[in-house]
Design a protein around this motif. Structure first.
Motif, PDB file in Angstrom:
ATOM      1  N   THR B  53       0.872  -1.378   0.018  1.00  0.00           N
ATOM      2  CA  THR B  53      -0.007  -0.045  -0.041  1.00  0.00           C
ATOM      3  C   THR B  53       1.165   1.222   0.118  1.00  0.00           C
ATOM      4  N   ASP B  54       0.740   2.267  -0.844  1.00  0.00           N
ATOM      5  CA  ASP B  54       1.463   3.272  -1.233  1.00  0.00           C
ATOM      6  C   ASP B  54       1.029   4.292   0.222  1.00  0.00           C
ATOM      7  N   GLY B 242      -3.010   2.483  -3.744  1.00  0.00           N
ATOM      8  CA  GLY B 242      -2.011   2.080  -4.654  1.00  0.00           C
ATOM      9  C   GLY B 242      -1.821   3.142  -5.700  1.00  0.00           C
ATOM     10  N   THR B 243      -0.607   3.581  -5.981  1.00  0.00           N
ATOM     11  CA  THR B 243      -0.544   4.604  -7.059  1.00  0.00           C
ATOM     12  C   THR B 243       0.154   3.834  -8.300  1.00  0.00           C
ATOM     13  N   ARG B 246       5.522   4.543  -8.306  1.00  0.00           N
ATOM     14  CA  ARG B 246       6.050   4.973  -7.223  1.00  0.00           C
ATOM     15  C   ARG B 246       6.464   6.617  -7.098  1.00  0.00           C
ATOM     16  N   ILE B 249       3.791   8.945  -5.610  1.00  0.00           N
ATOM     17  CA  ILE B 249       3.302   9.008  -4.094  1.00  0.00           C
ATOM     18  C   ILE B 249       3.050  10.178  -3.552  1.00  0.00           C
ATOM     19  N   LEU B 268       2.539   7.889   4.407  1.00  0.00           N
ATOM     20  CA  LEU B 268       3.063   6.493   3.844  1.00  0.00           C
ATOM     21  C   LEU B 268       3.156   5.530   5.128  1.00  0.00           C
TER      22      LEU B 268
END
Lengths: 238, 416
Positions: B53-54, B242-243, B246, B249, B268
């Motif tokens: 999970t971002d 979730g993106t 990364r 984010i 985060l």
């Protein structure tokens, strides 16, 4: 002729609690001589032997062995000198109980360079000595040191003292824990082997009867003077 | 060399006392390393509570608080996120997936989480592991529930059992008019998932449909009628995001934090987890301190043992001196013995630790969800082991110095 061992104007006092002091004005021993020192408990014999061996050093005076003044040596050098030149036999508890008889005999070679050089095959030489002293090789190699009789222990100790032909053998009441027959037998082999090694022998005992086999007999009370400054000294080091 | 041989023989001759002393040190070393393993294992397990999970999004509060209620189901949200805001975020191009979380109800002490089927695909733990079903499957009827492993085990639930959700976290008011059927039971994960009852987001809406302002309304709506109504939620508590990449984010996090319609917070999870760990790290330090004290105690025991043996060994020392050993050799002998003992103890301690780990590992994982890795000692642990041996050598200086002085003052007398 210069004496092999000479003590001159020796003064020593134990530090601390005991207040026990010893002085020896003069003592000379010739090379190869077998000297018997007669001394009762408390006559300062252990102190005298400690001084001769260089385990303790005199407050004043000199101990000379073959021209070397022990007091002038640094402590480490004195220990090395003792390891190389002097073999010691005590009254009892001569051996490390956790090492085998053979290991006990070979032990001094670890500290004595000179004696190690003189012995080509240490184990063979140890077995030769012990068989000359009347011990079976199996006993020396395999027995548990703790299970040896006192007579056997003393012979192992004698072999240890003689291995590598040190020039001086010092024996402190080596026979007093033995019975009369064993005493005579032990003394006999000790004398023979010391002679064979060409060593000088100094033995201290309170038993006058043992003196006959020696070249010379001295009464400790005549050559050494003991003074006690503390009443507790009666239980002091003897 | 001779020193080493003598030391070994001397130690062997005192087998029992020496053995016990070594064992005591070995145990303390094993304890120390065990604590170290559990500590790192716990830390790793903790950090692995959620992965993949971002961002976690919720109403604006503290980062740790958001983490606590959304992931650990501890405490409550100060506020909800409106469905509109949730939709706005879900529509962002950066968002790959989003899983809503709706909290507030409970079932016999376990939190009830309203979410979507996507939760079971997206929620990962311990470096990307999936949440798997032990029995059954994800909910498909409105009044289906999925329970975590601990819930099923503690309440002795099986598939198709009927359960009733209570309103709020500690209340006796139950949504007993709308019971749920257990459709799936999850496998043990060692995460808060185990202690959660999962239902669909619509179900949460359905059981509250005839509720107004914290109380049941006068006109109850039956479960069957509720099915026909619009069950779009008005709000959610939090969401896992979730993106696409990364790299996005931080951009998305800033966008959510700057969202103007209502105050929101995105965190985060990794950062918040380590913040939280630092908070509870004091206990960790205390544990470590205790195990260090145990090692010190064991080493002191060894020193005491050497000291007490000294008197009866004076004869041995005097003998060695007479044979030509230097006082330094006596000192060395005693220190060699102590070093050998500590060395042996350390080796034995490591052996004990790995045996223990090997035996207890699966149990600890099953019972506490704590995954203890069996790996070679780390550099840090090697350092600790070396330190124990060195400490053993150093503390043995005390009795060794005493023996040194004794061997000087005793001379050649063999005291009886």
């Amino acid at each position: 002729m210069r004496p092999f061992l000479s003590l001159k104007d020796l003064q020593f006092e134990w530090q601390g609690r005991t207040g026990f002091a010893l002085s020896v004005p003069e003592l000379s021993v010739a090379e190869g001589e077998k000297l018997f020192l007669l001394g009762e408990s408390g006559s300062g014999k252990s102190t005298l032997l400690s001084l001769i061996c260089g385990i303790i050093t005199a407050d004043a005076g000199h101990v000379q062995i073959d021209g070397t003044d022990l007091g002038a040596l640094r402590p480490a050098a004195r220990d090395a000198f003792r390891a190389d030149h002097i073999g010691v036999i005590f009254q009892m508890f001569n051996l490390l109980p956790y090492a085998s008889p053979l290991e006990n005999i070979l032990l001094p070679l670890s500290f004595a360079k000179l004696r190690r050089q003189r012995v080509e095959n240490p184990k063979e030489e140890a077995l030769r000595l012990t068989s000359a002293l009347g011990l079976a090789p199996e006993l020396v190699e395999q027995a548990d040191t703790r299970e040896l009789s006192i007579g056997q222990q003393q012979r192992v100790a004698a072999a240890r003292a003689l291995l590598g032909r040190p020039r001086l053998i010092v024996a402190d009441e080596p026979t007093s824990a033995l019975d009369a027959t064993a005493q005579a037998a032990f003394l006999d082999v000790l004398m023979t082997q010391t002679q064979a090694a060409g060593a000088t022998l100094i033995m201290v005992s309170h038993d006058e009867r043992l003196a006959q086999a020696f070249d010379r007999c001295l009464d400790l009370s005549e050559i050494a003077e003991v003074t006690r400054t503390s009443p507790r000294a009666m239980g002091g080091p003897l | 060399m001779i020193l080493l041989r003598l030391a070994v023989k001397s130690l062997l001759s005192r087998g029992l006392t020496v053995g016990l002393t070594i064992f005591a040190i070995a145990l303390s070393v094993a304890l120390f390393l065990g604590v170290e393993k559990i500590r790192t294992g716990a830390k790793a397990s903790f950090a692995d509570t959620i992965s993949g999970t971002d961002l976690i999004m919720g109403a604006r509060s503290g980062g740790i608080q958001l983490l606590l209620y959304s992931v650990f189901r501890v405490g409550n949200a100060t506020n909800n996120v409106t469905w509109q805001s949730y939709q706005d975020i879900a529509a962002r191009p950066e968002v790959d997936w989003i899983v809503p979380l709706s909290l507030g109800d409970s079932h016999r002490g376990f939190r009830v989480l309203g979410t979507t089927e996507a939760f079971f695909e997206r929620y990962k733990y311990r470096g990307g592991r999936d949440v798997d079903f032990a029995q059954g499957a994800v909910f498909d009827d409105l009044f289906d529930a999925v329970v975590g492993a601990d819930v099923a085990a503690e309440l002795n639930y099986a598939l198709n059992d009927e359960i009733v959700v209570a309103h709020g976290v500690a209340s006796f008011t139950e949504h007993d008019d709308k019971p749920f059927r257990i459709k799936g039971i999850l496998q043990k994960t060692g995460t808060p998932v185990d202690r959660t009852v999962f239902v669909s987001l619509q179900a949460i809406e359905a059981i509250h449909i005839d509720w107004q302002g914290g109380g049941r309304s006068q006109t109850p709506i039956s479960a069957e009628d509720a099915r026909k109504m619009d069950l779009t939620p008005k709000a959610v508590t939090a969401a896992l995001i979730g993106t696409q990449s990364r790299l996005q984010i931080f951009g998305l996090q800033r966008w959510i934090n700057d969202y103007s319609e209502e105050p929101l917070l995105a965190i985060l999870p990794g950062v918040a987890l380590s913040e939280l760990w630092n908070l509870i790290g004091v206990a960790e330090a205390a544990l470590l301190a205790v195990s260090v004290m145990v090692v010190v105690t064991a080493l002191l025991g060894m020193v005491a043992m050497i000291f007490s043996g000294l008197n009866e060994r004076r004869r041995e020392m005097a003998l060695l001196r007479a044979i030509g050993a230097k006082p330094r050799t006596i000192l060395g002998l005693l220190m060699t013995e102590a070093t050998l003992m500590s060395l042996l103890a350390v080796v034995l301690g490591v052996g004990l630790l790995y045996t223990g780990l090997f035996l207890a590992r699966s149990y600890v994982d099953a019972a506490f969800g704590l995954y203890l890795e069996i790996s070679l000692p780390t550099a840090r642990e090697y350092l600790v082991l070396c330190a124990v041996v060195c400490a053993g050598t150093i503390v043995s200086l005390l009795p060794a110095l005493r023996a040194y002085r004794l061997s000087l003052s005793d001379g050649m007398q063999l005291r009886l």
